[in-house]
Motif scaffolding. Structure first.
Motif, mmCIF file in Angstrom:
data_model
loop_
_atom_site.group_PDB
_atom_site.id
_atom_site.type_symbol
_atom_site.label_atom_id
_atom_site.label_comp_id
_atom_site.label_asym_id
_atom_site.label_seq_id
_atom_site.Cartn_x
_atom_site.Cartn_y
_atom_site.Cartn_z
ATOM 1 N N ASP A 1 -9.636 7.774 1.061
ATOM 2 C CA ASP A 1 -9.485 8.197 -0.340
ATOM 3 C C ASP A 1 -8.030 8.138 -0.789
ATOM 4 O O ASP A 1 -7.556 8.983 -1.549
ATOM 5 C CB ASP A 1 -10.030 9.620 -0.528
ATOM 6 C CG ASP A 1 -11.502 9.712 -0.162
ATOM 7 O OD1 ASP A 1 -12.238 8.762 -0.473
ATOM 8 O OD2 ASP A 1 -11.890 10.723 0.447
ATOM 9 N N ALA A 2 -7.288 7.125 -0.318
ATOM 10 C CA ALA A 2 -5.889 6.995 -0.699
ATOM 11 C C ALA A 2 -5.780 6.426 -2.112
ATOM 12 O O ALA A 2 -6.680 5.741 -2.611
ATOM 13 C CB ALA A 2 -5.161 6.078 0.276
ATOM 14 N N GLN A 3 -4.652 6.720 -2.739
ATOM 15 C CA GLN A 3 -4.381 6.158 -4.051
ATOM 16 C C GLN A 3 -4.181 4.651 -3.919
ATOM 17 O O GLN A 3 -3.475 4.176 -3.042
ATOM 18 C CB GLN A 3 -3.128 6.799 -4.645
ATOM 19 C CG GLN A 3 -2.740 6.259 -6.017
ATOM 20 C CD GLN A 3 -1.432 6.849 -6.520
ATOM 21 O OE1 GLN A 3 -0.847 7.711 -5.864
ATOM 22 N NE2 GLN A 3 -0.972 6.387 -7.666
ATOM 23 N N ALA B 1 0.848 -1.192 0.000
ATOM 24 C CA ALA B 1 0.000 0.000 0.000
ATOM 25 C C ALA B 1 0.881 1.238 0.000
ATOM 26 O O ALA B 1 2.054 1.194 0.383
ATOM 27 C CB ALA B 1 -0.921 0.004 1.223
ATOM 28 N N HIS B 2 0.296 2.334 -0.448
ATOM 29 C CA HIS B 2 0.994 3.614 -0.357
ATOM 30 C C HIS B 2 1.004 4.075 1.089
ATOM 31 O O HIS B 2 -0.038 4.188 1.740
ATOM 32 C CB HIS B 2 0.294 4.665 -1.220
ATOM 33 C CG HIS B 2 0.582 4.526 -2.677
ATOM 34 N ND1 HIS B 2 1.820 4.774 -3.226
ATOM 35 C CD2 HIS B 2 -0.225 4.155 -3.717
ATOM 36 C CE1 HIS B 2 1.780 4.570 -4.538
ATOM 37 N NE2 HIS B 2 0.557 4.198 -4.856
ATOM 38 N N GLU B 3 2.185 4.288 1.631
ATOM 39 C CA GLU B 3 2.378 4.880 2.947
ATOM 40 C C GLU B 3 3.772 5.484 2.927
ATOM 41 O O GLU B 3 4.538 5.251 1.984
ATOM 42 C CB GLU B 3 2.170 3.858 4.069
ATOM 43 C CG GLU B 3 2.750 2.477 3.820
ATOM 44 C CD GLU B 3 4.208 2.390 4.156
ATOM 45 O OE1 GLU B 3 4.649 3.135 5.040
ATOM 46 O OE2 GLU B 3 4.917 1.591 3.531
ATOM 47 N N ARG C 1 -5.654 -2.867 -1.663
ATOM 48 C CA ARG C 1 -4.341 -2.256 -1.899
ATOM 49 C C ARG C 1 -4.292 -0.823 -1.366
ATOM 50 O O ARG C 1 -3.620 0.046 -1.904
ATOM 51 C CB ARG C 1 -3.953 -2.299 -3.382
ATOM 52 C CG ARG C 1 -3.931 -3.697 -3.980
ATOM 53 C CD ARG C 1 -2.727 -4.506 -3.605
ATOM 54 N NE ARG C 1 -1.514 -4.107 -4.295
ATOM 55 C CZ ARG C 1 -0.470 -4.907 -4.518
ATOM 56 N NH1 ARG C 1 -0.485 -6.152 -4.067
ATOM 57 N NH2 ARG C 1 0.598 -4.464 -5.139
ATOM 58 N N VAL C 2 -4.972 -0.578 -0.269
ATOM 59 C CA VAL C 2 -4.848 0.641 0.536
ATOM 60 C C VAL C 2 -4.868 0.203 1.996
ATOM 61 O O VAL C 2 -5.426 -0.844 2.333
ATOM 62 C CB VAL C 2 -5.968 1.674 0.271
ATOM 63 C CG1 VAL C 2 -5.945 2.166 -1.161
ATOM 64 C CG2 VAL C 2 -7.335 1.090 0.613
ATOM 65 N N THR C 3 -4.269 0.989 2.881
ATOM 66 C CA THR C 3 -4.233 0.628 4.292
ATOM 67 C C THR C 3 -5.617 0.786 4.914
ATOM 68 O O THR C 3 -6.440 1.575 4.438
ATOM 69 C CB THR C 3 -3.224 1.496 5.058
ATOM 70 O OG1 THR C 3 -3.593 2.872 4.911
ATOM 71 C CG2 THR C 3 -1.815 1.291 4.515
ATOM 72 N N PRO C 4 -5.904 0.065 5.998
ATOM 73 C CA PRO C 4 -7.233 0.145 6.599
ATOM 74 C C PRO C 4 -7.633 1.532 7.064
ATOM 75 O O PRO C 4 -8.822 1.858 7.075
ATOM 76 C CB PRO C 4 -7.130 -0.820 7.794
ATOM 77 C CG PRO C 4 -6.079 -1.795 7.402
ATOM 78 C CD PRO C 4 -5.080 -0.996 6.624
#
Length: 544
Positions: free
Chosen positions: A465-467, A401-403, A458-461
């Motif tokens: 509205d994450a990419q 995920a994006h972080e 494929r985004v964190t919990p």
């Protein structure tokens, strides 16, 4: 004969889907799976659990986890909940103030993204703990933060050379700055007083309670041995297995000493025999091939980039000689050991697959079920080799995920092409590979439902509205749950677990809802209501 335990009134996840609504358990095994006809097995002493629309599924299994270090960290200076430098320092100060009796301040779990370049300085620690040594591994446990007192006790100066398997971070003048990477951690990590046997057993049981509360009924401990000052959990497992307090089913991956070669294999055979008892079996061998991308130690085919996007001379670190690895793996496979590879970079992944291929050629087909954990970067040409070789992809979904650690410390140094090869869960499944899943706790949360959430979305919990990170690599909810159940059960050679079917062991989980009925964005809101191992309840949530 009447059942001892009967689940009714809710969907049951079986290999055929969610068509069943009732499950009967007698002793430690499932005796019937179906619908209304199963109700006839209820007798006067049968415990009946009304699912009330909640999902019943096999117990989760974590295929790569470190329960004893995690349990110890929870009782030391636990930094896993901090995200900024100020929060981290405040937590260290609070712990030190609360424990004036501690000779060393130990614990860990700080986030690299909280500090510039992922490398905090000794001066920051000196400002909150100036009078005692501090040793704090980061979240991924491939680096440690130390203060000036710890460096002095270890005798680390500007003249101390980097060890062959690590790096001492230094400031512009060449002085050690306070962060130790990989093998350099042991320069300080060997100094704090070790945990006692009682401490390790208590940590194991504390971790077990936490894992059962998350629906985890079995796991593979990814490091049973002595490594970089980490506490060896071997005797804790043996004690808990012997006295019955180990209620989970455990597999231990015996540590491969990367400073030695084949001469250690007879010792591994002896340890496998000595440590296998009851619900614990030491039948796997952990081969750590490389480091992590954030510190430039994951092994890559082509060099890392610098901040300007230009190629450097660094291709990461191979901790085990790639030319000797096929020989080692072939010998281990011939002795019936499972090989559990730590492989993040594309070169490490290829080296592991090459070694498995060599073992297959030399020994023929076997049921040793080798698996590769982490799998951050895989070259597309290597993806189909997993299914062809019977190599299992052991994924840690929370990382996909994006972080900040991904966006600031990884993607810029991989470049766009390699960044698009990261965590290819969908590609692996489409190629026919078998997926297992784990957490690497305490590196990241052990909650399987959070891992499932990221595998599907494929985004964190906690992202709003994450990419979406590489949306083509998302997998379905059923596929993600299968990785955490049947997939990890296959890795663990627990073939009578991982599925809800007649004859299987009754390792089961009741969720507080049916996540198939809600939007994918809400999977992480799901909680575990009950956990059973062998038909015995080992966790029940408090009802509101």
């Amino acid at each position: 004969m009447y059942a001892d335990l009967l689940f009714t009134g809710g969907p049951v996840l079986t290999p055929e889907g969610r068509t069943a609504t009732a499950v009967a358990v007698t002793g430690d095994r499932i005796t019937a799976v179906g619908r209304e006809e199963v109700h006839d097995l209820a007798g006067p002493r049968t415990e009946v659990v009304d699912l009330a629309g909640r999902l019943l599924l096999p117990g989760f299994q974590d295929a790569h986890v470190h329960p004893v270090p995690a349990g110890l960290e929870l009782t030391q200076c636990d930094l896993t909940g901090t995200r900024t430098a100020d929060d981290t320092l405040a937590a260290v100060r609070a712990y030190a103030d609360a424990h004036p009796e501690r000779e060393w301040i130990t614990g860990g779990g700080w986030s690299m993204e909280a500090f510039e370049g992922g490398t905090p300085t000794k001066g920051l620690l000196d400002s909150v703990v100036p009078d005692r040594p501090v040793y704090l591994p980061n979240r991924d446990h491939h680096g440690a933060w130390v203060n000036s007192r710890a460096l002095a006790l270890a005798g680390i100066t500007r003249d101390t050379p980097d060890p062959a398997d690590g790096r001492i971070e230094r400031d512009a003048s060449g002085e050690p700055s306070g962060t130790l990477q990989e093998g350099a951690m042991q320069l300080v990590g060997r100094l704090p007083p070790p945990a006692t046997q009682a401490d390790r057993v208590a940590a194991l049981l504390h971790a077990q309670r936490h894992l059962h509360a998350l629906g985890i009924t079995a796991w593979q401990d990814a490091l049973v041995g002595d490594f970089l000052g980490m506490d060896n959990p071997a005797q804790a497992y043996l004690a808990a297995a012997r006295d019955g307090s180990l209620t989970a089913r455990g597999v231990g991956a015996l540590w491969w000493d990367r400073e030695r070669g084949s001469e250690q294999i007879p010792e591994l055979v002896e340890r496998r025999e000595a440590l296998s008892h009851g619900r614990f079996r030491a039948t796997s061998v952990k081969l750590m091939l490389d480091g992590v991308a954030e510190t430039g130690t994951a092994a890559l085919v082509d060099p890392y980039l610098d901040k300007c996007g230009c190629a450097t001379a660094n291709r990461g670190t191979s901790f085990i000689d790639p030319e000797q690895l096929p020989k080692y793996v072939t010998e281990l496979d011939a002795l019936g050991f499972q090989c559990h590879f730590h492989a993040l970079g594309d070169r490490a992944v290829r080296d592991a697959l090459d070694a498995i291929e060599a073992a297959r050629a030399a020994n023929g087909p076997s049921d040793t079920r080798p698996h590769l954990a982490h799998l951050q970067v895989i070259q597309p040409a290597d993806v189909p080799r997993f299914a062809r070789l019977g190599a299992i992809a052991n994924i840690q979904p929370l990382w996909a995920a994006h972080e900040p650690q991904m966006d600031e410390l990884t993607i810029p140094f991989l470049g766009p092409e390699r960044a698009a090869w990261q965590y290819p869960f969908g590609a692996l499944l489409r190629s026919g590979a078998r997926l297992a899943a784990g957490s690497d706790w305490p590196v990241s949360s052990p909650d399987p439902l959070h891992g499932v959430h990221v595998a599907v979305n494929r985004v964190t919990p906690d992202a709003d509205d994450a990419q979406v990170f590489l949306p083509g690599e998302r997998i379905g909810l059923a596929e993600a749950l299968t990785a955490y159940t049947a997939g990890s059960a296959h890795v663990n050679h627990l073939d009578d677990t991982g599925e809800v079917r007649a004859g299987a062991l009754a390792d089961l989980v009741v969720l507080d809802r049916d996540p198939f009925d809600g939007p994918a964005e809400e999977i992480a809101r799901t909680r575990v209501a009950r956990t059973y191992v062998g038909g015995a309840q080992v966790y029940a949530a408090q009802e509101a």
